[in-house]
Scaffold this motif. Structure first.
Motif, PDB file in Angstrom:
ATOM      1  N   SER A 206      17.942 -23.165  29.763  1.00 43.93           N
ATOM      2  CA  SER A 206      17.506 -23.183  28.366  1.00 43.93           C
ATOM      3  C   SER A 206      18.722 -23.270  27.453  1.00 43.93           C
ATOM      4  CB  SER A 206      16.694 -21.929  28.024  1.00 43.93           C
ATOM      5  OG  SER A 206      17.467 -20.753  28.241  1.00 43.93           O
ATOM      6  N   ILE A 207      18.462 -23.607  26.212  1.00 40.09           N
ATOM      7  CA  ILE A 207      19.477 -23.630  25.158  1.00 40.09           C
ATOM      8  C   ILE A 207      19.002 -22.693  24.054  1.00 40.09           C
ATOM      9  CG2 ILE A 207      20.643 -25.076  23.426  1.00 40.09           C
ATOM     10  CD1 ILE A 207      20.022 -27.479  25.329  1.00 40.09           C
ATOM     11  N   TYR A 208      19.893 -21.869  23.551  1.00 35.21           N
ATOM     12  CA  TYR A 208      19.469 -20.936  22.503  1.00 35.21           C
ATOM     13  C   TYR A 208      20.373 -21.026  21.279  1.00 35.21           C
ATOM     14  CZ  TYR A 208      23.250 -17.707  23.861  1.00 35.21           C
ATOM     15  OH  TYR A 208      24.474 -17.141  24.134  1.00 35.21           O
ATOM     16  N   ILE A 209      19.801 -20.650  20.153  1.00 32.23           N
ATOM     17  CA  ILE A 209      20.539 -20.605  18.888  1.00 32.23           C
ATOM     18  C   ILE A 209      20.282 -19.249  18.254  1.00 32.23           C
ATOM     19  CG2 ILE A 209      20.839 -21.632  16.601  1.00 32.23           C
ATOM     20  CD1 ILE A 209      19.714 -24.251  17.767  1.00 32.23           C
ATOM     21  N   LEU A 210      21.333 -18.538  17.941  1.00 32.64           N
ATOM     22  CA  LEU A 210      21.243 -17.259  17.240  1.00 32.64           C
ATOM     23  C   LEU A 210      21.970 -17.377  15.915  1.00 32.64           C
ATOM     24  CD1 LEU A 210      20.727 -14.093  17.098  1.00 32.64           C
ATOM     25  CD2 LEU A 210      23.015 -13.864  18.107  1.00 32.64           C
ATOM     26  N   LYS A 211      21.265 -17.069  14.841  1.00 32.57           N
ATOM     27  CA  LYS A 211      21.907 -16.907  13.546  1.00 32.57           C
ATOM     28  C   LYS A 211      21.587 -15.502  13.078  1.00 32.57           C
ATOM     29  CE  LYS A 211      22.070 -18.494   8.759  1.00 32.57           C
ATOM     30  NZ  LYS A 211      21.399 -19.305   7.701  1.00 32.57           N
ATOM     31  N   ASP A 212      22.598 -14.747  12.730  1.00 28.70           N
ATOM     32  CA  ASP A 212      22.326 -13.353  12.369  1.00 28.70           C
ATOM     33  C   ASP A 212      23.252 -12.868  11.264  1.00 28.70           C
ATOM     34  OD1 ASP A 212      20.932 -10.992  12.503  1.00 28.70           O
ATOM     35  OD2 ASP A 212      22.080 -10.180  14.173  1.00 28.70           O
TER      36      ASP A 212
ATOM     37  N   ALA B  72      27.327  -5.063  15.205  1.00 28.35           N
ATOM     38  CA  ALA B  72      26.440  -6.102  14.673  1.00 28.35           C
ATOM     39  C   ALA B  72      27.204  -7.416  14.541  1.00 28.35           C
ATOM     40  CB  ALA B  72      25.890  -5.667  13.325  1.00 28.35           C
ATOM     41  N   PHE B  73      26.463  -8.508  14.679  1.00 24.64           N
ATOM     42  CA  PHE B  73      27.066  -9.834  14.628  1.00 24.64           C
ATOM     43  C   PHE B  73      26.650 -10.536  13.340  1.00 24.64           C
ATOM     44  CE2 PHE B  73      26.888 -14.424  15.425  1.00 24.64           C
ATOM     45  CZ  PHE B  73      28.191 -14.649  15.862  1.00 24.64           C
ATOM     46  N   PHE B  74      27.613 -11.231  12.725  1.00 24.82           N
ATOM     47  CA  PHE B  74      27.366 -12.035  11.534  1.00 24.82           C
ATOM     48  C   PHE B  74      27.880 -13.439  11.813  1.00 24.82           C
ATOM     49  CE2 PHE B  74      27.368  -7.722  10.125  1.00 24.82           C
ATOM     50  CZ  PHE B  74      26.507  -7.654   9.035  1.00 24.82           C
ATOM     51  N   GLY B  75      26.986 -14.404  11.831  1.00 19.72           N
ATOM     52  CA  GLY B  75      27.395 -15.775  12.086  1.00 19.72           C
ATOM     53  C   GLY B  75      26.393 -16.496  12.968  1.00 19.72           C
ATOM     54  N   TRP B  76      26.905 -17.468  13.752  1.00 19.77           N
ATOM     55  CA  TRP B  76      26.082 -18.304  14.616  1.00 19.77           C
ATOM     56  C   TRP B  76      26.572 -18.217  16.057  1.00 19.77           C
ATOM     57  CZ3 TRP B  76      22.112 -21.798  13.056  1.00 19.77           C
ATOM     58  CH2 TRP B  76      21.962 -21.963  11.670  1.00 19.77           C
ATOM     59  N   ILE B  77      25.647 -18.253  17.012  1.00 21.42           N
ATOM     60  CA  ILE B  77      25.975 -18.450  18.416  1.00 21.42           C
ATOM     61  C   ILE B  77      25.037 -19.532  18.955  1.00 21.42           C
ATOM     62  CG2 ILE B  77      26.127 -17.471  20.730  1.00 21.42           C
ATOM     63  CD1 ILE B  77      26.570 -14.743  19.496  1.00 21.42           C
ATOM     64  N   VAL B  78      25.619 -20.546  19.573  1.00 25.58           N
ATOM     65  CA  VAL B  78      24.847 -21.592  20.244  1.00 25.58           C
ATOM     66  C   VAL B  78      25.198 -21.504  21.720  1.00 25.58           C
ATOM     67  CG1 VAL B  78      24.392 -24.062  20.444  1.00 25.58           C
ATOM     68  CG2 VAL B  78      24.915 -23.059  18.193  1.00 25.58           C
ATOM     69  N   GLY B  79      24.201 -21.291  22.562  1.00 27.65           N
ATOM     70  CA  GLY B  79      24.479 -21.063  23.970  1.00 27.65           C
ATOM     71  C   GLY B  79      23.649 -21.936  24.890  1.00 27.65           C
ATOM     72  N   VAL B  80      24.198 -22.177  26.069  1.00 25.51           N
ATOM     73  CA  VAL B  80      23.504 -22.911  27.131  1.00 25.51           C
ATOM     74  C   VAL B  80      23.438 -21.991  28.342  1.00 25.51           C
ATOM     75  CG1 VAL B  80      23.471 -24.950  28.596  1.00 25.51           C
ATOM     76  CG2 VAL B  80      24.437 -25.089  26.284  1.00 25.51           C
ATOM     77  N   LYS B  81      22.226 -21.716  28.810  1.00 20.95           N
ATOM     78  CA  LYS B  81      22.038 -20.911  30.013  1.00 20.95           C
ATOM     79  C   LYS B  81      21.950 -21.863  31.201  1.00 20.95           C
ATOM     80  CE  LYS B  81      19.660 -17.211  27.536  1.00 20.95           C
ATOM     81  NZ  LYS B  81      18.406 -16.403  27.427  1.00 20.95           N
ATOM     82  N   LEU B  82      22.928 -21.751  32.100  1.00 23.12           N
ATOM     83  CA  LEU B  82      23.062 -22.673  33.229  1.00 23.12           C
ATOM     84  C   LEU B  82      22.510 -22.037  34.498  1.00 23.12           C
ATOM     85  CD1 LEU B  82      26.721 -23.685  32.399  1.00 23.12           C
ATOM     86  CD2 LEU B  82      24.707 -25.124  32.063  1.00 23.12           C
ATOM     87  N   LYS B  83      21.782 -22.811  35.263  1.00 19.91           N
ATOM     88  CA  LYS B  83      21.225 -22.308  36.511  1.00 19.91           C
ATOM     89  C   LYS B  83      22.333 -22.065  37.532  1.00 19.91           C
ATOM     90  CE  LYS B  83      16.744 -24.557  35.886  1.00 19.91           C
ATOM     91  NZ  LYS B  83      15.750 -25.523  36.424  1.00 19.91           N
TER      92      LYS B  83
END
Length: 292
Positions: free
Chosen positions: A45-51, A97-108
């Motif tokens: 999966s690919i995820y995007i976190l903005k917090d 706590a996190f402030f900003g963006w994280i874009v992640g790729v979950k690899l099998k």
């Protein structure tokens, strides 16, 4: 997987053509996307976190059998950084706590090779994402850059040959069951799983079974005893012990956290007629519009 304690609830599967737009309108959110068909062999999966500190003020990182490539952009850091994480066999508490963006790729686990954070293709993706998140991006802006990176990496990678199958699709029972599933001896399986995941098969299967239990418990449809039976635990007490070991909380406490009315988590149905890849999203309640 990042889970904000005491602030999440589940909502049954819904269908929406504006899912991405509604999620990205929130100043804090976590969204998970399915990989493209040509990525599915090695991308989970690919995820995007903005917090802005809402979802991550007190969180637990669960044990996971997945490798992870993440692009982290903290507020005030225009360049960002790339982080690669091996599968984690234990839960970890993260208090800041996190402030900003994280874009992640979950690899099998059968993803060929170990991505280098200095790989020019990965660095180029980081620079592109740094420019994108400075504005008001859509999910498509972000996913396009990640997809291009994954396409380039797949072309250069050697074909996966660790197990001859996707370990995440393997039986969740005994090691001998997994060996029979892939047509190898237990000894060969021991060696290949250690090479692929860094842990023995029994430990890998335990973490993978836990990962499946997270989604079943969060969905809230079945009782814990039924989930324990379906996933091959000896009983509910066995499920509880293993879940606490890998999550730091009991299954009941985790399900209750997802039932609190202070945040919303939505599962989006996958429809062959839609171009959307959005699978799940989480955001704090009371943040329906962008407020900086």
């Amino acid at each position: 997987m990042l889970i904000k304690r005491r602030k999440l609830m589940t909502v049954g599967p819904i269908k929406t053509d504006k899912g991405e737009d509604s999620v990205f309108a929130h100043p804090s959110f976590y969204a998970e996307f399915a990989p493209r068909d040509d990525q599915a062999a090695f991308v989970d999966s690919i995820y995007i976190l903005k917090d802005r500190g809402r979802l991550t003020e007190s969180r637990i990182s669960f044990a996971s059998p997945l490798k992870e490539l993440a692009f982290v952009f903290r507020e005030g850091d225009s360049a960002g950084k790339v982080v690669f994480n091996e599968p984690s066999l234990n839960c970890r508490r993260k208090g800041r706590a996190f402030f900003g963006w994280i874009v992640g790729v979950k690899l099998k686990p059968n993803c060929p090779g170990t991505p280098s954070v200095h790989n020019p293709t990965i660095v180029a993706c980081r620079d592109a994402l740094a420019r994108i998140v400075r504005d008001s991006p859509s999910c498509f802006d972000i996913l396009d850059s990640v997809d291009l990176m994954l396409l380039a990496l797949a072309r250069k990678a050697r074909p996966p040959s660790i197990l001859g199958c996707d370990p995440l699709d393997a039986p969740h029972g005994r090691v001998s069951d997994l060996a029979g599933h892939i047509g190898k001896s237990v000894r060969t399986l021991q060696r290949r799983v250690r090479t692929s995941t860094g842990c023995p098969p029994k430990r890998f299967l335990a973490v993978q079974r836990f990962r499946r239990s997270v989604y079943e418990i969060a969905a809230g449809g079945d009782g814990l005893s039924g989930i324990a039976s379906d996933l091959g635990f000896s009983d509910q007490a066995h499920l509880t012990r293993e879940f606490r070991r890998h999550a730091g909380v009991t299954p009941g406490a985790f399900r209750q956290a997802w039932g609190r009315p202070r945040a919303q988590a939505v599962r989006f149905l996958q429809d062959a007629e839609r171009s959307s890849r959005l699978v799940m999203a989480v955001w704090p309640l009371g943040t329906t519009t962008e407020s900086g």
